[in-house]
Enzyme design. Structure first.
Site, mmCIF file in Angstrom:
data_model
loop_
_atom_site.group_PDB
_atom_site.id
_atom_site.type_symbol
_atom_site.label_atom_id
_atom_site.label_comp_id
_atom_site.label_asym_id
_atom_site.label_seq_id
_atom_site.Cartn_x
_atom_site.Cartn_y
_atom_site.Cartn_z
ATOM 1 N N CYS A 380 -9.964 -48.724 18.862
ATOM 2 C CA CYS A 380 -10.981 -47.688 19.079
ATOM 3 C C CYS A 380 -10.623 -46.920 20.340
ATOM 4 O O CYS A 380 -10.106 -47.501 21.291
ATOM 5 C CB CYS A 380 -12.363 -48.300 19.237
ATOM 6 S SG CYS A 380 -12.976 -49.144 17.770
ATOM 7 N N GLU A 414 -5.162 -47.107 14.849
ATOM 8 C CA GLU A 414 -5.735 -47.663 13.633
ATOM 9 C C GLU A 414 -6.405 -46.556 12.822
ATOM 10 O O GLU A 414 -7.075 -45.688 13.376
ATOM 11 C CB GLU A 414 -6.749 -48.747 14.012
ATOM 12 C CG GLU A 414 -7.201 -49.611 12.851
ATOM 13 C CD GLU A 414 -7.983 -50.826 13.316
ATOM 14 O OE1 GLU A 414 -9.000 -51.154 12.693
ATOM 15 O OE2 GLU A 414 -7.562 -51.440 14.323
#
Length: 524
Positions: A380, A414
């Site tokens: 994140c 990601e």
């Protein structure tokens, strides 16, 4: 359920209704986009409606009054029909055309890949050395993917007049083709085997920007890691913002999305956070009392970078669990694509701060898994709203790749990226790659040469991201049997203008970081 009078008739507005709602656009002009009613409440004998604008980001959802609703175009929610049974058998569904096509495709695939007599194929469970396998690099749908021109087209087109500097890929025996385009517009690329790096066997190619597998069936979620949120588990509670306002130091933040703070705090007009330990408190008086006891003036953990007023702190999610959980709760207010997990043990958090006389104030952060089988260097990433559009996002991204350089790896964020994350990464990749291409010098009067592998090694950007960026910039051309990169005047001038505005950069000399081998540390 709400009843509203419209032309003398009584109209019931229920959750799930759709109708145009008045809002202001970026030019502060009135517009009436279609919106869905998610909730209705009454405050001081006044009806309020929580609306989600269809095809708009959820961060624009808001409570509106009845005078902003266009009742003439009200659409009632359709009643869900019961699932019919197949052949009258309970618990089975009739086959849809899509399912029949999928079955036939699966049968064809099995027939095409059936082993011939006398030959055996390894089972998917068997661990084996990674071989050259074509992997699909999916370019996000928001970015156009120009197709590579064929040799015939390239021979007809004049490349050189529009070229300021041309970079040619080296033709080496050990260098595989750059990419080839499939019929659906996605780039396919052969990845050579890399000694010393083991990867879990994957039976099917996965779409990097989708949470579902290629056959449309959601893949099994990992028990650790930053999971992509599964929309099938969305309910009416998590679809609505639950925090009205957050006070963090000298800033007041208006959350964009739901975050699972304790239920009793969601009714407060303002949620107060300690800007150093991120503890949440229900009132200003509680915050002031807490500040007399809180000794922190910077994030817990090790300061691994400092230049000027900018510092980075490395925080272990296992050693500093409370701080890490509070950071996740705050970040969830502005990140919609990730599922929040209280198990922070498998993560490292890198918090960027700005220093003044009162202490180190949080600007943003990124997290990464201690051990990633997919070469993720970011799970994140977030720049807090007061610090956005000031270059801090690219600084966080650049720092993540500097860590990858020290670790001797290539990395990638990601997937899927949020809309703002994709813009930041696409911009960083473009500037980083163009910076390398423009610094290349001609060799003996010939055009400079470089390979995809070399770009990836220099930048620590994964090869798939390098290729997708070159395609996004429309730099790759096929000319006289070679793939060449053509830098037009517009691209060069645009890059120079962008770099003049980019004042914040990471200085590798100020980084004091020693990578750890987490595989030898048991459970972290």
């Amino acid at each position: 359920m709400t009843k509203m009078a419209d032309n003398g008739s009584s109209v019931e507005i229920v959750e799930g209704c759709r109708l145009p709602v008045l809002r202001k656009n970026q030019e502060h002009e009135d517009e009436w986009p279609l919106a869905e009613i998610l909730s209705v409440k009454e405050v001081s004998s006044r009806k309020l409606f929580y609306v989600h604008y269809i095809d708009f980001n959820k961060r624009l959802d808001e409570w509106v009054t009845g005078d902003r609703l266009d009742m003439k175009k009200l659409q009632f929610p359709k009643k869900e029909a019961k699932t019919p049974t197949k052949n009258g058998l309970p618990g089975s569904r009739p086959s849809s055309p899509e399912r029949e096509v999928r079955k036939s495709l699966d049968l064809n695939l099995q027939t095409a890949t059936a082993p011939s007599r006398g030959k055996t194929l390894p089972t998917p469970v068997q661990k084996r050395k990674v071989e050259t396998v074509p992997l699909a690099t999916q370019v996000p749908p928001a970015t156009p993917v120009p197709s590579l021109p064929s040799s015939a087209e390239a021979s007809q087109a004049s490349v050189f007049p529009a070229v300021r500097e041309t970079t040619t890929f080296k033709a080496r025996e050990d260098h595989e083709p750059i990419s080839s385009l499939t019929t659906n517009g996605t780039a396919r690329r052969l990845i050579p085997p890399q000694p010393g790096r083991k990867r879990k066997a994957n039976c099917g190619g996965t779409d990097e920007d989708s949470q579902d597998s290629s056959d449309g069936i959601p893949t099994a979620p990992r028990m650790t890691g930053s999971l992509v949120s599964d929309r099938s588990h969305d309910d009416i509670v998590t679809r609505m913002k639950n925090i009205e306002c957050i006070e963090l130091g000298r800033h007041r933040l208006k959350p964009w999305y739901f975050s699972p703070y304790p239920q009793e705090l969601t009714a407060l007009p303002i949620l107060y956070l300690c800007e150093f330990c991120l503890k949440y408190l229900k009132s200003l008086k509680c915050l002031q009392r807490h500040l007399t006891k809180c000794n922190l003036r910077h994030p817990p953990g090790n300061e691994i970078y400092r230049k000027g007023t900018i510092s980075f702190f490395e925080i272990d999610g296992r050693k500093n669990k409370t701080y890490s959980q509070n950071l996740c709760l705050l970040a969830k207010c502005f990140l919609d694509h990730k599922t929040l997990y209280y198990d922070t043990d498998p993560f490292l958090f890198y918090v960027m701060t700005e220093y003044d006389s009162k202490g180190f104030h949080i600007v943003g952060y990124f997290s990464k898994e201690k051990e990633s089988t997919e070469d993720y260097n970011v799970a994140c990433i977030l720049t807090l709203p007061p610090y956005q559009r000031r270059g801090y996002g690219k600084l966080l991204i650049e720092f993540s790749y500097e860590l990858s350089k020290v670790e001797g790896k290539t990395g990638t964020p990601e997937k899927p990226l949020s809309d703002l994350g994709l813009l930041s990464y696409r911009s960083y990749w473009s500037q980083t790659i163009l910076e390398i291409l423009m610094d290349l010098k001609p060799d003996n009067g010939e055009r400079p040469q470089i390979t995809i592998n070399e770009i990836s090694e220099i930048t620590s950007v994964k090869k798939e991201d390098v290729i997708s960026t070159l395609q996004y910039l429309n730099l790759i051309n096929y000319y006289k049997g070679q793939y060449i990169l053509t830098l037009s005047e517009d691209i060069v001038e645009g890059h120079e203008r962008a770099m003049q505005k980019r004042h914040l950069r990471i200085d590798p000399k100020c980084l004091h970081f020693t990578p750890k081998d987490w595989s030898k540390r048991g459970k972290w």
